[in-house]
Design an enzyme around this catalytic site. Structure first.
Site: not given
Ligand code: CAA
Ligand code: NAI
Length: 719
Positions: A61, A100, A103, A123
């Site tokens: 992210a 992310g 992910e 994270e």
């Protein structure tokens, strides 16, 4: 953004484009959604490959977007749509796939990684959990124990380790995108049901409850008040015990709590602070981007005691040739044995050969004649250090950088002993020097940008977080430690115990309270400094004069312990008692409590009840106040430098962002108001007197920490 192209006739290739790390910004997510729609709607396209430009899959992210309004397509439905796609989607992982980014790869049906790639879910280090399905998919793919390890530590794993876990399907040494495209062609049309990780059962070991209990206990012990590691365990437990959809709901709830916790804001600030310190500047205007370092191939370390040994190990492990110098054969041999042991243990841990042959040992300072840089680590004695610098200046080839590991002596005085004072800087390591991440690079008035740039680069090469700071007593870290220690002593005089003060500070998140830390470092170190300063004097007159020296309140408690031979862990007695000298298990000492009672009685001090709030406020706010003075004086260029120093050098809890960031979370006006209150109560304690910069910041409406540099500039231009 993301670029869509068709390759080899039937493969839709989606390339993430968001330099430098292809973070999943709103524009990138929009690009992925649009490209996937296109790939699924084009009948010629039979399979899809997702990759990142410039050899980087994705850094996750976009952390810069966290503070603002959410825009663009959200990550979770985007990843679900990829997983649900009717055509196979292959992730081509080069460089990194983090957070992310990983992910996203877990939503793909296949993952192919370059052998040099690294993947992870960091994270937790940002105060979050893998909240785009990572906490639910990873345990389903690689099992609960491995997923718990990766998610609670945030550690990055190599492609080889990822393959072993089953996290990637294949690794390659070749062009990953080409390999992935060929792979995608091969799997086109094959059924995908068995490739959707969210449909997998979560396989648990038989003793899974015990495992969760153990991990939770370990995490609570080491988290020091950080809540994200605990939420990570809870999220993985949801994956192990709930159907996927309910697990996702639990992940969402936990993530919402973390997002609003304040800790994630501190950790995000700290993420950028760590990078900001690399962009150093000096009051002269010299900067990181205009000052080129000179390469260092061979270095020397003078003095192989506690610090010199660690520094030698750090240099040798990073591949530098080192000349290691002691005074006499006996010390040299002891040091050689210790250094070899440290290198061997480190090499065993890392599965490499020990770098023993990188070091040449000697007792003759002449042997450093051809090195590029010297780090002096002899006793903290100005006269001795001056002599060593004179010798080095005479012996070393022209252009050699001369650095001192002094913890606080004046770098300028050392520079003045040499032919080329512009080549002298401080390189202040922290004990143990091969382990601790922090390095203060101290520039004096004569230090050249070249010398600073070279020391900063050397620090980076040996794995340190290097912070450039100005020259003053104690530099940044130890200068701020002084009022903190001082307040802790005053609190003892007024009625607290070392155990209580330490407990409050440890509950706040410090790895060790101030007294346990002092016992570890050795009480004699500060005592010698105070004696040299004329503060600690044997047999001072009794009464008020004992507690008032050089015009300000003074606590002789530390000196009195040293006079009794209580130097801390090394002597088995200090603020605590230990089973034997060198033991690390601190136990409350009844002797110390009676000693404090007698001391108070002697000075007619009446012990009063001191609460948590007072301990925290007096210890921390006095330290923060000194931080503002340091900014005002231009010793640190910005609050980030101070915060990075405190987290990496003094075990300040990272989830509180560092002392200066912490001040913003308390509210600068409150810090000011409490300092005023305490200064009024203790007018003979100058460190409690709020400094001008703090007043100015409050006066200008307490701007966010990112804006402080502007206020600092104004304050300094008015001086
Ligand atoms: N978002 C925004 N910027 C990022 C970023 C990210 N995820 N990762 C790195 N950057 C920026 C850095 O701030 C730095 O910017 P400046 O040059 O302006 O300082 C630049 O990219 C290069 O970074 P580094 O200096 O750290 O370069 P490096 O090559 O040493 O390391 C890296 C690269 C391994 C990717 C490292 O930056 C890193 O570990 N980044 C953190 C990745 C991360 O934590 N991702 C998870 C984000 S949270 C998430 O993804 C979960 C979610 O969905 C909510
Ligand atoms: P130490 O006492 O463990 O070691 C000093 C070593 O220097 C001794 O082995 C001594 O024999 C040697 N030495 C003395 N004169 C010498 C000379 N002329 N030539 C070669 N070797 C000589 O001291 P320590 O703790 O390693 O400290 C060294 C320096 O590092 C000091 O300036 C100290 O302030 C600083 N420092 C210490 C830290 C610590 O936690 N110990 C932390 C950060 C800095």
């Amino acid at each position: 953004m993301a670029q869509y192209t068709r390759v080899s006739g039937s493969v839709g290739l989606i390339t993430l484009q968001s330099p430098p790390v292809n973070a999943l910004s709103a524009a990138v997510r929009q690009g992925i959604v649009d490209s996937m729609q296109r790939a699924l709607s084009e009948p010629e396209v039979k399979s899809v490959v997702i990759c990142g430009q410039n050899g980087i899959f994705s850094g996750g992210a976009d952390i810069k977007e966290f503070g603002g309004q959410m825009s663009g397509p959200p990550l979770i439905p985007m990843i679900h749509a990829i997983e649900a796609a009717s055509k196979p989607v292959v992730a081509a992982i080069e460089g990194i796939a983090l957070g992310g980014g990983l992910e996203l790869a877990l939503g793909c049906h296949y993952r192919i990684a370059h052998s040099k790639a690294r993947v992870g879910l960091p994270e937790v280090t940002l105060g979050l959990l893998p909240g785009a399905g990572g906490s639910q998919r990873l345990p389903r793919l690689i099992g609960v124990p491995a997923a718990l390890d990766l998610i609670t530590t945030g550690r990055y794993v190599t492609a080889a380790e990822a393959l072993k876990f089953g996290l990637v399907d294949q690794i390659t040494d070749h062009n990953t995108v080409n390999v992935a495209v060929k792979f995608a062609q091969r799997v086109a049309g094959q059924p995908l049901d068995a490739r959707r990780i969210s449909t997998y059962p979560c396989l648990c070991p038989p003793d899974v409850d015990v495992l969760f209990e153990e991990v939770m206990q370990r995490v609570r012990r080491t988290a020091r008040g950080a809540i994200a590691p605990i939420a990570c365990v809870q999220a993985v437990r949801a994956a192990a015990t709930l159907p996927y959809n309910q697990g996702m709901e639990r992940e969402r709830e936990l993530m919402a709590t973390l997002f609003t916790s304040g800790q994630t804001r501190a950790l995000q600030y700290f993420f950028f602070a760590q990078r900001a310190v690399g962009r150093w500047s000096m009051p002269s205007g010299a900067r990181w981007d205009t000052s080129k370092p000179r390469p260092v191939h061979k270095a020397a370390v003078i003095g192989l005691g506690t610090m010199g040994r660690g520094i030698t190990v750090a240099l040798a492990q990073a591949g530098f040739s080192v000349v290691a110098v002691e005074t006499q054969e006996k010390q040299l041999m002891e040091a050689k044995q210790a250094i070899s042991g440290m290198l061997e243990r480190g090499a065993k841990r890392r599965g490499v050969a020990p770098a023993l042959d990188k070091i040449n040992y000697g007792c003759n300072i002449q042997s450093v004649a051809d090195v590029d840089l010297v780090i002096e680590a002899v006793f903290e004695d100005m006269a001795l250090k001056k002599k060593v610098f004179q010798q080095l200046s005479a012996v070393c080839k022209p252009g050699t950088f001369l650095c001192s590991n002094t913890s606080g002596l004046d770098i300028d005085q050392l520079a003045c002993q040499t032919r080329n004072p512009e080549l002298v800087v401080g390189m202040h390591f922290f004990a143990p020097a091969h382990v601790m991440k922090l390095l203060e690079v101290v520039y004096g008035p004569k230090s050249s940008p070249l010398a600073v740039a070279t020391a900063m680069q050397l620090g980076k090469k040996i794995g340190k977080v290097s912070v450039a700071v100005g020259n003053c007593r104690g530099f940044v870290g130890n200068r701020m430690l002084k009022p903190y220690l001082e307040q802790a002593l005053f609190l003892l005089e007024e009625g607290a115990t070392p155990e209580f003060v330490d407990q409050v500070l440890e509950e706040f998140g410090f790895a060790m309270g101030v007294f346990r830390m002092s016992d570890l470092s050795g009480l004699d170190v500060g005592w010698k400094v105070r004696m040299a300063d004329g503060l600690a004097v044997p047999n001072p007159t009794t009464g008020q004069a004992t507690r008032l020296r050089q015009g300000r309140r003074y606590s002789p408690l530390g000196d009195l312990l040293c006079e009794q031979g209580r130097f801390g862990q090394k002597t088995g007695r200090g603020w605590y008692q230990y089973n034997k000298p060198g033991s690390q298990v601190a136990k409350p000492d009844p002797w110390l409590h009676s000693f404090l009672d007698e001391y108070r009685a002697r000075h007619t001090l009446v012990a009063r009840r001191i609460d948590h709030q007072e301990v925290l406020e007096r210890c921390l706010y006095s330290m923060i106040n000194e931080g503002f003075r340091i900014l005002e004086d231009g010793i640190a260029a910005g609050p980030e430098d101070i915060d990075v120093i405190y987290v990496f050098g003094y075990s300040w809890p990272r989830h509180r962002g560092g002392p200066m960031f912490y001040a913003t979370t308390v509210g600068l006006n409150k810090v000011l108001e409490r300092l005023e209150h305490y200064h009024q109560a203790h007018p003979d304690v100058p460190s409690l007197q709020p400094c001008d910069l703090l007043r100015k910041l409050v006066g200008s409406g307490s701007p966010p920490i990112q804006k402080w540099r502007e206020v600092i500039k104004k304050v300094r231009s008015q001086l």
